[in-house]
Design a protein around this motif. Structure first.
Motif, PDB file in Angstrom:
ATOM      1  N   VAL A   5     -85.057-100.108 -11.519  1.00 58.09           N
ATOM      2  CA  VAL A   5     -84.124 -99.411 -12.391  1.00 58.09           C
ATOM      3  C   VAL A   5     -83.855 -97.987 -11.895  1.00 58.09           C
ATOM      4  N   GLY A   6     -84.836 -97.341 -11.310  1.00 55.95           N
ATOM      5  CA  GLY A   6     -84.683 -95.959 -10.860  1.00 55.95           C
ATOM      6  C   GLY A   6     -84.135 -95.790  -9.463  1.00 55.95           C
ATOM      7  N   ASN A   7     -83.778 -96.848  -8.775  1.00 52.17           N
ATOM      8  CA  ASN A   7     -83.314 -96.754  -7.389  1.00 52.17           C
ATOM      9  C   ASN A   7     -81.800 -96.502  -7.354  1.00 52.17           C
ATOM     10  N   ALA A   8     -81.420 -95.260  -7.614  1.00 47.95           N
ATOM     11  CA  ALA A   8     -80.007 -94.886  -7.706  1.00 47.95           C
ATOM     12  C   ALA A   8     -79.249 -95.166  -6.411  1.00 47.95           C
ATOM     13  N   GLY A   9     -79.889 -94.959  -5.259  1.00 47.66           N
ATOM     14  CA  GLY A   9     -79.227 -95.212  -3.990  1.00 47.66           C
ATOM     15  C   GLY A   9     -78.855 -96.675  -3.814  1.00 47.66           C
ATOM     16  N   SER A  10     -79.781 -97.558  -4.126  1.00 47.79           N
ATOM     17  CA  SER A  10     -79.521 -98.993  -4.018  1.00 47.79           C
ATOM     18  C   SER A  10     -78.447 -99.434  -5.010  1.00 47.79           C
ATOM     19  N   ILE A  11     -78.518 -98.901  -6.208  1.00 48.10           N
ATOM     20  CA  ILE A  11     -77.529 -99.268  -7.226  1.00 48.10           C
ATOM     21  C   ILE A  11     -76.132 -98.847  -6.770  1.00 48.10           C
ATOM     22  N   ALA A  12     -75.988 -97.630  -6.279  1.00 44.24           N
ATOM     23  CA  ALA A  12     -74.686 -97.150  -5.797  1.00 44.24           C
ATOM     24  C   ALA A  12     -74.211 -97.972  -4.600  1.00 44.24           C
ATOM     25  N   PHE A  13     -75.114 -98.275  -3.670  1.00 42.36           N
ATOM     26  CA  PHE A  13     -74.766 -99.056  -2.486  1.00 42.36           C
ATOM     27  C   PHE A  13     -74.225-100.430  -2.884  1.00 42.36           C
ATOM     28  N   HIS A  14     -74.951-101.136  -3.744  1.00 41.19           N
ATOM     29  CA  HIS A  14     -74.528-102.476  -4.133  1.00 41.19           C
ATOM     30  C   HIS A  14     -73.236-102.455  -4.951  1.00 41.19           C
ATOM     31  N   ARG A  15     -73.099-101.497  -5.826  1.00 40.11           N
ATOM     32  CA  ARG A  15     -71.836-101.386  -6.577  1.00 40.11           C
ATOM     33  C   ARG A  15     -70.682-101.122  -5.620  1.00 40.11           C
ATOM     34  N   GLY A  16     -70.921-100.311  -4.587  1.00 41.69           N
ATOM     35  CA  GLY A  16     -69.902-100.031  -3.585  1.00 41.69           C
ATOM     36  C   GLY A  16     -69.495-101.265  -2.794  1.00 41.69           C
ATOM     37  N   LEU A  17     -70.371-102.256  -2.752  1.00 38.16           N
ATOM     38  CA  LEU A  17     -70.068-103.523  -2.077  1.00 38.16           C
ATOM     39  C   LEU A  17     -69.440-104.542  -3.025  1.00 38.16           C
TER      40      LEU A  17
END
Length: 157
Positions: free
Chosen positions: A114-126
């Motif tokens: 839940v706290g992995n903002a970088g991964s969340i942004a990366f996947h949303r960007g994909l």
């Protein structure tokens, strides 16, 4: 910094996994995710476990597989500290999507904390949809679950 074009993406071998584990902190920083690097995934799903290799070694990798229900599941994806910001993660995902499609996948899935903002942004960007699933990793251990249809062509990346 090396250009993303100077990297060859190929199926992972056990030697690649050993190299990644030897240089673990270059991919994951202070987070110790060594226990998630399962040899059996590379051994049994080698065609969907991929490495991006340059002259100086593994620059990035994806460890994934296709489920019997047609989901291309990305277990881990990482780029080395000196290979970030050049589109390598996106290129690894496109290569994984192509390999997964070849094994009958119709959708893609990944998870992160839940706290992995970088991964969340990366996947949303994909183009992944993201939702938090309570108790995904056991009681009191929510995870963010990413899902998206598998693009019909690599041009969708």
């Amino acid at each position: 910094m090396i250009a993303v074009m100077d990297v060859a993406i190929t199926p992972a071998e056990m030697a690649d996994l050993h190299e990644v584990l030897r240089d673990h902190s270059r991919y994951w920083g202070e987070r110790d995710l060594k226990s998630l690097h399962l040899s059996c995934l590379v051994q049994e799903f080698g065609s969907t476990c991929l490495v991006a290799r340059a002259a100086d070694g593994v620059r990035g990798y994806v460890i994934g597989f296709v489920t019997p229900t047609g989901t291309g599941y990305v277990h881990l994806i990482a780029t080395r500290d000196d290979a970030r910001g050049i589109g390598l993660g996106r290129r690894l995902y496109a290569a994984f999507a192509q390999a997964a499609r070849g094994h009958g996948a119709e959708r893609l899935k990944a998870i992160t904390s839940v706290g992995n903002a970088g991964s969340i942004a990366f996947h949303r960007g994909l183009g992944f949809d993201a939702r938090t699933v309570e108790d995904y990793n056991g009681p009191g251990r929510p995870m963010v679950v990413f899902e998206r249809p598998l693009p019909s062509t690599d041009a969708a990346w």
